[in-house]
Design an enzyme around this catalytic site. Sequence first.
Site, PDB file in Angstrom:
ATOM      1  CG  ASP A  53      16.046  19.872  21.927  1.00  0.00           C
ATOM      2  OD1 ASP A  53      16.672  19.279  21.025  1.00  0.00           O
ATOM      3  OD2 ASP A  53      16.272  21.053  22.249  1.00  0.00           O
ATOM      4  CD  GLU A 131      31.844  -7.679  44.444  1.00  0.00           C
ATOM      5  OE1 GLU A 131      32.832  -7.100  44.957  1.00  0.00           O
ATOM      6  OE2 GLU A 131      31.805  -8.898  44.217  1.00  0.00           O
ATOM      7  CD  GLU A 133      34.596  -0.613  46.876  1.00  0.00           C
ATOM      8  OE1 GLU A 133      34.993  -1.699  47.347  1.00  0.00           O
ATOM      9  OE2 GLU A 133      35.364   0.235  46.374  1.00  0.00           O
ATOM     10  CD  GLU A 188      34.762  -2.123  50.647  1.00  0.00           C
ATOM     11  OE1 GLU A 188      35.956  -1.958  50.990  1.00  0.00           O
ATOM     12  OE2 GLU A 188      34.336  -3.212  50.235  1.00  0.00           O
ATOM     13  CD  GLU A 195      31.270  -3.974  48.084  1.00  0.00           C
ATOM     14  OE1 GLU A 195      30.978  -5.159  47.855  1.00  0.00           O
ATOM     15  OE2 GLU A 195      32.437  -3.561  48.162  1.00  0.00           O
ATOM     16  CG  HIS A 244      35.430  -5.317  42.356  1.00  0.00           C
ATOM     17  ND1 HIS A 244      35.887  -5.966  43.475  1.00  0.00           N
ATOM     18  CD2 HIS A 244      36.228  -4.227  42.222  1.00  0.00           C
ATOM     19  CE1 HIS A 244      36.913  -5.307  43.995  1.00  0.00           C
ATOM     20  NE2 HIS A 244      37.132  -4.235  43.243  1.00  0.00           N
ATOM     21  NE  ARG A 315      39.641 -11.281  48.414  1.00  0.00           N
ATOM     22  CZ  ARG A 315      38.340 -11.173  48.174  1.00  0.00           C
ATOM     23  NH1 ARG A 315      37.880 -10.169  47.484  1.00  0.00           N
ATOM     24  NH2 ARG A 315      37.502 -12.071  48.642  1.00  0.00           N
ATOM     25  CD  GLU A 332      35.841  -9.622  42.203  1.00  0.00           C
ATOM     26  OE1 GLU A 332      35.230  -8.864  42.988  1.00  0.00           O
ATOM     27  OE2 GLU A 332      36.726 -10.413  42.574  1.00  0.00           O
ATOM     28  NE  ARG A 334      39.948  -7.507  42.899  1.00  0.00           N
ATOM     29  CZ  ARG A 334      40.963  -6.709  43.222  1.00  0.00           C
ATOM     30  NH1 ARG A 334      41.980  -6.565  42.384  1.00  0.00           N
ATOM     31  NH2 ARG A 334      40.976  -6.061  44.367  1.00  0.00           N
TER      32      ARG A 334
END
Length: 443
Positions: A53, A131, A133, A188, A195, A244, A315, A332, A334
């Site tokens: 359903d 990645e 967490e 982490e 992670e 990420h 970063r 990447e 982030r």
Amino acid sequence: MPRLSNDDVRSLAKELGVKFIRLQFTDIFGVLKNVSITVEQLDKALAGELMFDGSSIEGFVRIEESDMYLRPDPNTFVVFPWKPRDGAVARLICDVYTADGEPFIGDPRYVLRRAVQDAAALGYTMNVGPEAEFFLFHVDDDGRPTTITHDRAGYFDLTPVDLGENARRDMVLTLEQMGFEIEASHHEVAPGQHEIDFKYSDALDIADKVVTFKFVVRTIAQRHGLHATFMPKPIFGIAGSGMHLNQSLMKDGNNCFYDPDAPMQLSQEALCYIGGLMRHIPAITAVTNPTVNSYKRLVSGYEAPVYVAWSARNRSPLIRVPAKRGQSTRIELRSPDPSCNPYLALAVCLRAGLDGIKNRIMPPPPCDRNIYEMTAAEREELGIGSLPADLDEAMRALEQDEVVRDALGPHVYERFMAAKRIEWDRYRTQVHPWEIEEYLSKF
């Protein structure tokens, strides 16, 4: 990895003593749903004859058009390692079809399949390495989750400081038994935060794996008397949880983001893919950061990105280009968090990147300075914008972005927006403890 056929599934089920099979799929928010059948119903399920359903699933259909069918993907067959071998339990992830035998346009897996087909038409295959967490918290005497962390550990700490290491080890072992190739597992930055990274693969396989990963992590945590949460920011004043997304495009077996003769060894396709992501990131954010709580993570000071920039050297930007080149060349993103629906998140990222390539959208020059330490005037001078500050701002951006709306399709877009407007209004009209603390005695 060899693909499985329906006959392979039948043989494996018999060989492994499977008694029950969970047919799994997600609603538009990525919440895992399942229908459990006995092995005697397996042939019927593999033939796509099992009905459910759809009107009872968030974001699917109205009650007058509720009959839907599940078509299992045989390649997703796996036995749950924590169940007894006598009467084992397996699962199959399913695509959702309408009563007319057509793929259901509101099925998140179909949304990603459509984006993957668009890429294939241009000769590309998307590879993704997530990645994700998460936090591990105690539960109270009634089994309800708390925000009391089990440890006081920090980045890469080990036992006896990290009391969740046993749980995390069991998670890794379980995931490996289910076919994951685990690349890293560590504590982490925040207390109670962990992670586990697994090997990249094609987009559809990774979206399936993210859904499975979250299910396994929660299940194993529960067996250790802990609660695992993928809520982006459960505790004020410490880092939140991100997911990420490392992304690359393959063509004829080669990584087409790599050009050994180009500056930074990044191809024109890589730069335009970055340009497409940056152009569409305000709208993408509504999908990759889909909760009110998501925006409590996207603030300065906790490693989460806030500003729309890219770099190969630091970063702090939204998009980082890791140092590895050759077949490992990737970008990447982030900003996403693990509360997102991975099927929708990968679909909108891929379509935005392809839009960049098709329309040759070049990104601004990379920003190799620490953006968090810049003044507002310095950021403005460099043309560095910000991510949406809250869910409402992200939804407004999504309303205006035809590429991201088309990636979702009208059915998912309309139902996603309707649900998120309700969520925002409930939050906006609620009186929060902070307001009582701040204003009750002052005014």
